[in-house]
Design an enzyme around this catalytic site. Structure first.
Site, PDB file in Angstrom:
ATOM      1  CB  SER A  68     -26.382  74.483  15.869  1.00 59.73           C
ATOM      2  OG  SER A  68     -25.534  74.441  16.704  1.00 59.73           O
ATOM      3  CE1 TYR A 112     -42.362 104.701  -1.378  1.00 51.84           C
ATOM      4  CE2 TYR A 112     -43.792 102.884  -0.354  1.00 51.84           C
ATOM      5  CZ  TYR A 112     -42.786 103.818  -0.212  1.00 51.84           C
ATOM      6  OH  TYR A 112     -42.416 104.007   0.900  1.00 51.84           O
ATOM      7  CB  THR A 118     -38.059  97.117   9.483  1.00 44.92           C
ATOM      8  OG1 THR A 118     -36.573  97.658   9.649  1.00 44.92           O
ATOM      9  CG2 THR A 118     -38.847  98.398   9.250  1.00 44.92           C
ATOM     10  CB  ILE A 151     -24.674  78.172  16.737  1.00 42.20           C
ATOM     11  CG1 ILE A 151     -23.618  77.574  15.996  1.00 42.20           C
ATOM     12  CG2 ILE A 151     -24.814  79.316  16.045  1.00 42.20           C
ATOM     13  CD1 ILE A 151     -23.687  77.078  14.701  1.00 42.20           C
ATOM     14  N   GLY A 160     -32.744  77.770  13.413  1.00 48.36           N
ATOM     15  CA  GLY A 160     -33.852  77.455  14.190  1.00 48.36           C
ATOM     16  C   GLY A 160     -34.176  78.908  15.134  1.00 48.36           C
ATOM     17  CG  LEU A 195     -30.823  88.433  11.552  1.00 50.78           C
ATOM     18  CD1 LEU A 195     -30.124  88.129  13.042  1.00 50.78           C
ATOM     19  CD2 LEU A 195     -30.859  89.952  11.234  1.00 50.78           C
ATOM     20  CE  LYS A 216     -43.810  99.409  17.500  1.00 48.36           C
ATOM     21  NZ  LYS A 216     -42.770  99.007  16.705  1.00 48.36           N
ATOM     22  CB  VAL A 242     -24.948  72.885   8.706  1.00 43.94           C
ATOM     23  CG1 VAL A 242     -24.194  72.767   7.368  1.00 43.94           C
ATOM     24  CG2 VAL A 242     -26.086  72.429   9.154  1.00 43.94           C
TER      25      VAL A 242
END
Ligand SMILES: Cc1cc2nc3c(=O)[nH]c(=O)nc-3n(C[C@H](O)[C@H](O)[C@H](O)COP(=O)(O)OP(=O)(O)OC[C@H]3O[C@@H](n4cnc5c(N)ncnc54)[C@H](O)[C@@H]3O)c2cc1C
Length: 507
Positions: A42, A435, A347, A45, A16, A336, A81, A187
């Site tokens: 969680s 590209y 990015t 965490i 989350g 991540l 920005k 989990v």
């Protein structure tokens, strides 16, 4: 005969944080009745809680979900920005802005930067940034949204700088409001089908289970399903991107001004960020532990603070790289859990957004996952990661800095062949590899090449065809028009505070 609707695909999102709630909300909103989304998170965490600077694509995300921009800005304490101000990268004491916008205009089929290079060779050009409206507006602290026409006022874009700890909860509220089911719990086990290897069930600490058809792994650096249960290989890029730690420390505002840009400042062991939000300034030192200790980085970020620290420095650990495949079996990793590239060009949230977009395009709405869709997803995600990776490495490699072990390392290291080719093309011809898809087009590469003093040996010979005096006049007129445009823009704070609907309540 009435069409029978396919049974909704049960999607389970694990995590989350920013990635988890962005994924759950977008899947629920954009796939509607085709999916049923449950998110498991969680509180014990928690989330990584950083990630404040974004790219202009975030606006498309907010808009596609039907979120009101002012409400979003207010809830996340956001500012606008126009780009990133890089200091002490190519050379100590030098700076440039990588804008969300262009430099001049193509003329007679030749890119503006070729004319600039020719005029610069003749000693008749001003700094490249003076031909960009986004750069000049940023440096003047001005902001207003770009025009929606083809005038000079349309030649830039903008993104947001927001409080990362508020963005996730905002997306959570939104997701819950459109029917995403939230399950709180840790989990402890990921069950797989013995025959296919597909994930079938998540088991929570208290024994509850969550079943699904498709699993989205947004468990952060833990990568619980893709990296953990499925053991997907990790491609390590730390030989090119050695920064693996950050010491983050928020501070109060220094002045009444709020800069409409993120600042990135080269430091002996890496670099530090400065991100102005409505209510505070985000600061952090990204560094390579091979060259600097955590204590040294914490004391450096404390020393660099221009205003009152609002917390002690918090050290985060990471490594550069990505999973060999982001989608394996019925598990798609986003955020991540799929990979990480340090925040030098803001990015990560873009990579999350792009993975969500590709997943929605290739979503298995009509039955089992087609391996061709999965392969295509992986190809697209890899391409995005690889391009960002090369662009980041360029910032370190195109430097003359030799004042620390870190800069000596990155200046002299071998770079990936893909980047080597791009740099050679630029050095020999002044051309930027083109590209069609992915992030960072010509203007971005040109901003960094020129900004860091990596100038080409040649440029397009067609710049010699028009009358040089005429080119000089045209470039001067452009600067004049930019100056007028900037003078007519409101200050960033003035624009931000111009509507009460955008303003965060005082913390
Ligand atoms: C120093 C730093 C600076 C950054 N700056 C930027 C930036 O300027 N711009 C940008 O775009 N990005 C930036 N990023 C990246 C950005 O922070 C992340 O992309 C973003 O926060 C997404 O994180 P996430 O949701 O993938 O992971 P997390 O925030 O770590 O969320 C993981 C989730 O998984 C849950 N979870 C994990 N294990 C379990 C379990 N066993 N059971 C249940 N739940 C579990 C956690 O509770 C949490 O909810 C930065 C990152 C770092 C490290």
């Amino acid at each position: 005969m009435p069409l029978t609707r396919p049974k909704p695909v049960k999607v389970v999102v694990l995590g989350g944080g920013t990635a988890g709630w962005m994924s759950a909300a977008a899947l629920a909103k954009l796939l509607g009745d085709l999916v049923e989304v449950e998110l498991v998170e969680s509180e014990d965490i928690g989330i990584v809680g950083v990630g404040e600077a974004t790219l202009p694509h975030i606006r498309g995300f907010v808009e596609r979900l039907g979120i009101d921009e002012d409400a979003f800005i207010k809830a996340t304490h956001a500012t606008y920005k126009l780009g990133i101000d890089f200091r002490d990268f190519g050379r100590l004491g030098e700076s440039y802005v990588h804008p969300f916008g262009s430099f001049g205009e193509e003329f007679a089929g030749v890119g503006f930067h070729h004319y600039w290079l020719e005029m610069q060779r003749q000693g008749r050009a001003d700094p490249l940034g003076s031909y960009s409206l986004a750069v000049e507006a940023a440096l003047a602290g001005k902001f207003r949204p770009p025009a929606e026409d083809t005038s000079l006022a349309s030649t830039y874009g903008y993104a947001y700088q927001f409080d990362a700890t508020l963005f996730g909860p905002f997306m959570r509220e939104f997701g819950l409001g459109i029917g995403v089911k939230r399950t709180e719990g840790k989990v402890v086990e990921v069950c797989q089908d013995a025959a296919s290897g597909d994930v079938t069930t998540l088991v929570l600490e208290d024994g509850r289970t969550v079943e699904g058809d498709l699993f989205v792994d947004c468990s952060g650096f833990r990568s619980l399903m893709l990296g953990g249960a499925l053991g997907e290989e990790w491609e390590d890029w730390s030989r090119w991107l050695p920064c693996d730690r950050a010491a983050a420390m928020p501070c109060s505002h220094v002045t009444e001004e709020i800069e409409p840009f993120t600042q990135v400042i080269g430091m002996p062991g890496g670099w530090r960020w400065r991100i102005p939000l409505q209510h505070r300034i985000g600061n952090g030192y990204v560094f390579a532990s091979a060259f600097m200790s955590e204590d040294e980085a914490c004391s450096a970020i404390r020393g660099a603070a221009e205003s009152m620290p609002l917390a002690d420095p918090r050290v985060l650990r990471f490594r550069a790289g990505r999973r060999a495949r982001s989608w394996n079996r019925n598990v798609v990793a986003i955020g991540l859990a799929s990979g990480f590239l340090e925040p030098l060009e803001s990015t990560s949230i873009y990579l999350t957004q792009m993975a969500i977009t590709y997943l929605i395009e290739l979503f298995p709405v009509n039955g089992p996952i087609d391996s061709r869709d999965r392969d295509e997803f992986n190809r697209l995600v890899d391409m995005e990661y690889d391009r960002v990776r090369d662009f980041l490495i360029l910032h370190y490699h195109a430097t003359v800095r030799d004042d620390s072990e870190f800069w000596n390392h990155v200046r002299t290291m071998e770079v990936p062949d893909t980047l080597k080719g791009k740099m050679e093309l630029w050095r020999e011809t002044g051309r930027v590899e083109r590209y069609a898809d992915g992030l960072f087009y010509d203007a971005s590469w040109i901003a960094v090449y020129v900004g860091q003093g990596f100038l080409p040996r040649r440029h397009d010979p067609r710049t010699a065809i028009p009358d040089p005096a005429g080119i000089g006049r045209a470039m001067g007129s452009l600067q004049q028009a930019i100056r007028q445009e900037v003078a007519a823009m409101p200050g960033h704070r003035e624009f931000l505070t111009g509507r009460a609907e955008r303003l965060a309540e005082a913390p």
